[in-house]
Design a protein around this motif. Structure first.
Motif, PDB file in Angstrom:
ATOM      1  N   LEU A   1      14.745   5.421   7.639  1.00  0.00           N
ATOM      2  CA  LEU A   1      14.840   7.020   7.240  1.00  0.00           C
ATOM      3  C   LEU A   1      13.558   7.891   7.563  1.00  0.00           C
ATOM      4  O   LEU A   1      13.789   8.861   8.394  1.00  0.00           O
ATOM      5  CB  LEU A   1      15.619   7.179   5.929  1.00  0.00           C
ATOM      6  N   GLN A   2      12.696   7.603   6.973  1.00  0.00           N
ATOM      7  CA  GLN A   2      11.603   8.237   7.095  1.00  0.00           C
ATOM      8  C   GLN A   2      10.854   8.258   8.442  1.00  0.00           C
ATOM      9  O   GLN A   2      10.527   9.464   8.832  1.00  0.00           O
ATOM     10  CB  GLN A   2      10.186   7.703   6.123  1.00  0.00           C
ATOM     11  N   ALA A   3      11.150   7.064   9.195  1.00  0.00           N
ATOM     12  CA  ALA A   3      10.175   7.259  10.395  1.00  0.00           C
ATOM     13  C   ALA A   3      11.091   7.639  11.556  1.00  0.00           C
ATOM     14  O   ALA A   3      10.789   8.358  12.462  1.00  0.00           O
ATOM     15  CB  ALA A   3       9.985   5.640  10.815  1.00  0.00           C
TER      16      ALA A   3
ATOM     17  N   CYS B   1       0.861  -1.203   0.025  1.00  0.00           N
ATOM     18  CA  CYS B   1       0.066  -0.039  -0.164  1.00  0.00           C
ATOM     19  C   CYS B   1       0.923   1.223   0.140  1.00  0.00           C
ATOM     20  O   CYS B   1       0.659   2.337  -0.621  1.00  0.00           O
ATOM     21  CB  CYS B   1      -0.867  -0.143   1.207  1.00  0.00           C
ATOM     22  N   ASN B   2       1.931   1.184   0.701  1.00  0.00           N
ATOM     23  CA  ASN B   2       2.710   2.313   1.003  1.00  0.00           C
ATOM     24  C   ASN B   2       4.161   1.749   1.638  1.00  0.00           C
ATOM     25  O   ASN B   2       4.223   0.720   2.204  1.00  0.00           O
ATOM     26  CB  ASN B   2       2.013   3.174   2.014  1.00  0.00           C
ATOM     27  N   TYR B   3       5.296   2.412   1.545  1.00  0.00           N
ATOM     28  CA  TYR B   3       6.504   2.296   2.414  1.00  0.00           C
ATOM     29  C   TYR B   3       6.955   3.352   3.585  1.00  0.00           C
ATOM     30  O   TYR B   3       6.425   4.552   3.334  1.00  0.00           O
ATOM     31  CB  TYR B   3       7.493   2.124   1.710  1.00  0.00           C
ATOM     32  N   THR B   4       7.149   2.728   4.618  1.00  0.00           N
ATOM     33  CA  THR B   4       7.807   3.655   5.561  1.00  0.00           C
ATOM     34  C   THR B   4       9.188   2.952   5.965  1.00  0.00           C
ATOM     35  O   THR B   4       9.230   2.186   6.517  1.00  0.00           O
ATOM     36  CB  THR B   4       7.002   3.844   6.929  1.00  0.00           C
ATOM     37  N   SER B   5      10.053   3.838   5.290  1.00  0.00           N
ATOM     38  CA  SER B   5      11.341   3.368   5.459  1.00  0.00           C
ATOM     39  C   SER B   5      11.834   3.752   6.883  1.00  0.00           C
ATOM     40  O   SER B   5      11.490   4.882   7.524  1.00  0.00           O
ATOM     41  CB  SER B   5      12.413   3.896   4.405  1.00  0.00           C
TER      42      SER B   5
HETATM   43  C1  LIG Z   1       2.780   6.655   3.385  1.00  0.00           C
HETATM   44  O1  LIG Z   1       3.543   6.576   4.357  1.00  0.00           O
HETATM   45  C2  LIG Z   1       4.244   8.131   4.761  1.00  0.00           C
HETATM   46  C3  LIG Z   1       5.224   7.692   5.772  1.00  0.00           C
HETATM   47  O2  LIG Z   1       4.700   6.902   6.927  1.00  0.00           O
HETATM   48  C4  LIG Z   1       3.013   8.780   5.256  1.00  0.00           C
HETATM   49  O3  LIG Z   1       3.752  10.121   5.678  1.00  0.00           O
HETATM   50  C5  LIG Z   1       2.267   9.012   4.047  1.00  0.00           C
HETATM   51  O4  LIG Z   1       0.925   9.523   4.637  1.00  0.00           O
HETATM   52  C6  LIG Z   1       1.555   7.469   3.610  1.00  0.00           C
HETATM   53  N1  LIG Z   1       0.719   7.779   2.632  1.00  0.00           N
HETATM   54  C7  LIG Z   1      -0.660   7.108   2.393  1.00  0.00           C
HETATM   55  C8  LIG Z   1      -1.235   7.350   1.216  1.00  0.00           C
HETATM   56  O5  LIG Z   1      -0.850   6.487   3.251  1.00  0.00           O
END
Ligand SMILES: *[C@@H]1O[C@H](CO)[C@@H](O)[C@H](O)[C@H]1NC(C)=O
Ligand SMILES: *[C@@H]1O[C@H](CO)[C@@H](O)[C@H](O)[C@H]1NC(C)=O
Ligand SMILES: *[C@@H]1O[C@H](CO)[C@@H](O)[C@H](O)[C@H]1NC(C)=O
Ligand SMILES: *[C@@H]1O[C@H](CO)[C@@H](O)[C@H](O)[C@H]1NC(C)=O
Ligand SMILES: *[C@@H]1O[C@H](CO)[C@@H](O)[C@H](O)[C@H]1NC(C)=O
Ligand SMILES: *[C@@H]1O[C@H](CO)[C@@H](O)[C@H](O)[C@H]1NC(C)=O
Length: 770
Positions: A450-452, A444-448
């Motif tokens: 670095l991002q977190a 669906c989405n990534y949270t790396s």
């Molecule tokens: C995807 O993950 C990022 C980082 O956690 C977040 O900022 C962003 O809102 C997310 N996007 C969606 C569409 O959920």
């Protein structure tokens, strides 16, 4: 799985080209759904469309309406439409190892549903030791699968989970498995499969069909030129009984709808041609209610690579007669007609095979018309995929699994408000694709990481190496060292990815790839603050040097943590979550793989030849971290409240052990077991000021008879404890089931004498006598 997607590409293209042609020519007639009574009321005359019949009667009705050629077509995983009977084409091959995947082609992503929740790779989920989590993930995945099916983006038959025992640390597919312990593997299988399959309305019906694979003794892909396609696994009866069979036995006898046989041979017989294993054990002893499928092209492999049969028809015939129902590939559809005509296999045997497959499709509602009209899952659709709840579950699963291996001076958790800057180093520090491992979908989405991490504190990102292979040219120490020397804390994220451990790619050693070890040492040496080492990998590395390196404060193992892996790591690093994962495999040193060839299947040590044995159950050496190890931010204490000290087995006078004395007794299926159940009653206390989850592992060390394991997991429980809270944990132990051992011929016996039960540092001796 794999061969179809690799060496078979030209054939598949041909097949696709052909089907394109055939769909085009009959497009108007090719039905959308089987038994679509709304658009074709004439079908209601067919018994197989009649939902008031049993699924078995419906399947039999269908089979007797097919020509021999049509029947044989249903032996392959891509089946053609039978327009005359209103049946559409179907691709049996979908995967959902840790989320709906595009591997296999039965499921796919499009603009309507562009991605699905990608949970952690299984090895990390297993580290949670939480059966409710295994089930919750299966349930979320099957909901997304049904939603995708309703809009034509997914099949109903998923060839997951992979429950082979992670026998050797080099195995590239260890990441897909629940680890090295057969009990944990079995519990994982049952929980995940129930989550996938259980239909809330009706136990006969399936939500989706799971498949336990790869049966059996399969855990070598491609090591120093030895290939899984031709490898002959030489396995003793004892190892078969207490290591390789148990996860599959649990899976099949608890209701999975499919088992897959593996490429390799077991003691000289191709697994998919072994009637003793397929018809005998899986369908006979364990009573499979479902179908047996081959690994992809494994029947072809039996003839073309193993040269096990003289003709292709012989390969078709022996596999069908052994109990194979469905071929992933086109070998059976191509060669079974000649096998029937040559009298090598009968039409009745073909009928039997396809009936097993059709019953599963019946249970899935495949023959009930438009799935969108079918209760209880017909209303699921795009809105039910990648929901906030499912994505939160993916994050929680990663948190529950991540293992804290070292935490010197309580360096973790970090206090975010006391930190001005964080240096983030390492080739996996900004991982995205790497976090989801193999048998992946589109997340669906990534949270790396670095991002977190940078969402919490000012973060200076200096990878040091761009890729995990980290060649000397790729190593850029200067920036990384400067960052570490300045920052208040340093986090180094190292490890593997699919370029170093994968399907068809076993490792040759346990050292960090390339210059990653140099990167860790050089950065740690100059770091100003605490150094937190995060290992993102499917299997273990030699990390003894990091364990004893005083400059490295903490070590976390994160597996491949799925789409939300970075967020889960930040939760743990900053103390928003108290870690409770336990390592699901042994952390060996490099020396181990120099001593033990991957091809040696023996689990038990052989002191005469210096063979140290495998996994925590048998390994005689000293691992860096043992299976089941893992720390928390708080201290938990165990107290044994109640457990028996003696158990005696009443044998009648005529029993051979009565007069002669024995060191073990065979109680299989006997009435003697009835008095041998007891409770082990523990109290667990959280002694600190932070709430947390605690994983309670109950092991037994049986008496040293029959080369028994030095230690064996008997049960596990996960409990949540508030600060200062105490809770009772009760294990219900059945001596016949839980304390028995397999003897040299693979028969289960209850050893007499002292069994030492242990939980943490609490031990209790239980004496079994006659
Ligand atoms: C995807 O993950 C990022 C980082 O956690 C977040 O900022 C962003 O809102 C997310 N996007 C969606 C569409 O959920
Ligand atoms: C379905 O089967 C039931 C039971 O055999 C029968 O009574 C009913 O008439 C059948 N329905 C149709 C549409 O043939
Ligand atoms: C086990 O997992 C379930 C499902 O995610 C979760 O609700 C539960 O809190 C977990 N148990 C513990 C003790 O953490
Ligand atoms: C975290 O750091 C802040 C700022 O230095 C301090 O006030 C606070 O007490 C610390 N919290 C803990 C739990 O140590
Ligand atoms: C981190 O990875 C993402 C996704 O691959 C990429 O878009 C981004 O540029 C990377 N960040 C840095 C600072 O390299
Ligand atoms: C836990 O118990 C100790 C000793 O009984 C007490 O001093 C402490 O305040 C308690 N902590 C919490 C969070 O209840």
């Amino acid at each position: 799985m794999g061969r179809v997607s690799k060496s078979r590409i030209p054939l598949l293209l041909l097949l696709l080209a052909f089907c394109f042609f055939c769909f085009n020519s009959v497009a108007a007639d090719n039905p959308n759904f089987a038994c679509d009574l709304v658009s074709n009321p004439g079908l209601s005359a067919f018994g197989f469309c009649n939902t008031s019949w049993t699924v078995e009667a419906r399947a039999r009705d269908l089979v007797q309406r097919l020509t021999l050629a049509e029947k044989i077509g249903f032996l392959g995983h891509v089946t053609a439409a039978v327009v005359r009977l209103g049946i559409p084409s179907y691709n049996w091959w979908s995967e959902a190892l840790h989320g709906v995947s595009y591997v296999g082609g039965g499921s796919r992503f499009s603009s309507l549903i562009p991605g699905a929740t990608s949970f952690p790779q299984v090895i990390l989920t297993a580290a949670s030791f939480n059966v409710s989590l295994f089930r919750a993930i299966g349930k979320a995945v099957s909901t997304e699968a049904r939603a995708m099916h309703n809009v034509g983006q997914a099949g109903l038959t998923f060839w997951s989970p992979n429950i082979n025992v992670f026998r050797d640390p080099r195995w590239g597919r260890g990441q897909e498995t629940p680890g090295e312990d057969p009990l944990l593997g079995g519990k994982y299988a049952v929980g995940f499969v129930q989550g996938l399959q259980d239909n809330v309305d009706d136990p006969v019906r399936l939500k989706v069909a799971a498949c336990c694979k790869h049966y059996t003794a399969y855990d070598l892909d491609n090591w120093k030129g030895v290939q899984r396609y031709t490898f002959n696994a030489v396995v003793t009866e004892q190892d078969m009984a207490d290591t390789f069979q148990p996860p599959f036995k649990s899976c099949v006898s608890n209701g999975v709808a499919c088992a897959m046989c593996s490429y390799n041979q077991v003691n000289g017989v191709p697994a998919c041609a072994d009637g003793g294993l397929l018809a005998g054990v899986i369908r006979g002893d364990w009573k499979l209610n479902g179908y047996i499928v081959s690994d992809c092209d494994s029947v072809d492999v039996i003839y073309n690579q193993q040269k096990y049969t003289k003709t292709p028809e012989d390969a078709a015939a022996i596999t069908i007669k052994a109990g194979l129902d469905l071929d992933c590939g086109s070998f059976l559809p191509s060669h079974t007609l000649a096998a029937v005509q040559g009298g090598k296999v009968t039409e009745a045997q073909v009928d039997n095979a396809i009936t097993n497959s059709f019953v599963v499709l019946m249970r899935l509602g495949f023959f009930d018309g438009d799935p969108r009209n079918l209760a209880p899952y017909g209303k699921l659709g795009p809105k039910d995929v990648c929901t906030p709840e499912n994505q939160e579950l993916a994050r929680d699963a990663a948190r529950q699994g991540i293992v804290l291996l070292k935490n010197f001076d309580d360096a973790l958790p970090l206090n975010a408000s006391a930190i001005k800057s964080l240096a983030l180093i390492g080739p996996n520090a900004n991982a995205t694709r790497t976090m989801i491992g193999n048998y992946e979908g589109v997340p669906c989405n990534y949270t790396s990481p670095l991002q977190a991490l940078s969402a919490v504190v000012t973060t200076i990102y200096e990878p040091g190496c761009a890729t995990v292979k980290c060649s000397p040219n790729d190593l850029h120490l200067d920036g990384a060292k400067i960052a570490a020397a300045r920052a208040d804390v340093t986090v180094i994220v190292v490890g593997g990815d699919l370029s170093v451990e994968a399907e068809a790619l076993d490792r040759e050693n346990l050292l960090y790839p390339g210059e990653q070890g140099t990167l860790i040492n050089e950065v740690a040496k100059v770091a100003k603050g605490p150094v937190i080492l995060v290992i993102m990998s499917g299997g273990p590395f030699q990390i003894k040097q990091d364990k004893f390196n005083e400059k490295i404060s903490s070590i976390l193992w994160s597996g491949y943590p799925g789409e939300a892996g970075g967020a889960a790591l930040a939760d743990i690093i900053f103390g928003r979550y108290n870690p409770s994962g336990r390592t699901p495999f042994t952390w060996y040193d490099q020396e181990y793989v120099e001593q033990v060839p991957m091809t040696d299947m023996r689990m038990r040590p052989d002191p005469a030849s210096n063979y140290p044995g495998r996994t925590y159950r048998f390994y005689t050496g000293d691992p860096t971290y043992e299976f089941g190890y893992g720390l928390s931010y708080t201290r938990f204490y165990h107290n044994l409240v109640k457990a028996p000290e003696k158990l005696s087995i009443a044998l009648e006078e005529g029993h051979p052990c009565y007069s002669e004395g024995c060191n073990s007794v065979d109680l299989s299926g006997s009435a003697h077991c009835s008095g041998l159940q007891f409770d082990v009653h523990l109290q667990v206390r959280n002694s600190d000021g932070m709430a947390g989850r605690h994983t309670v592992l109950l092991f037994n060390t049986p008496p040293a008879v029959h080369k028994s394991p030095r230690k064996q997991l008997v049960g596990f429980e996960k409990v949540f404890l508030e600060p200062n809270e105490s809770k009772n944990v009760v294990f219900q132990v059945d001596a016949c089931r839980d304390l028995s051992v397999a003897d040299e011929s693979g028969n289960w016996k209850v050893p007499l004498g002292s069994h030492v039960l242990h939980v943490g540092d609490v031990t209790h001796t239980l004496t079994l006598s006659i």
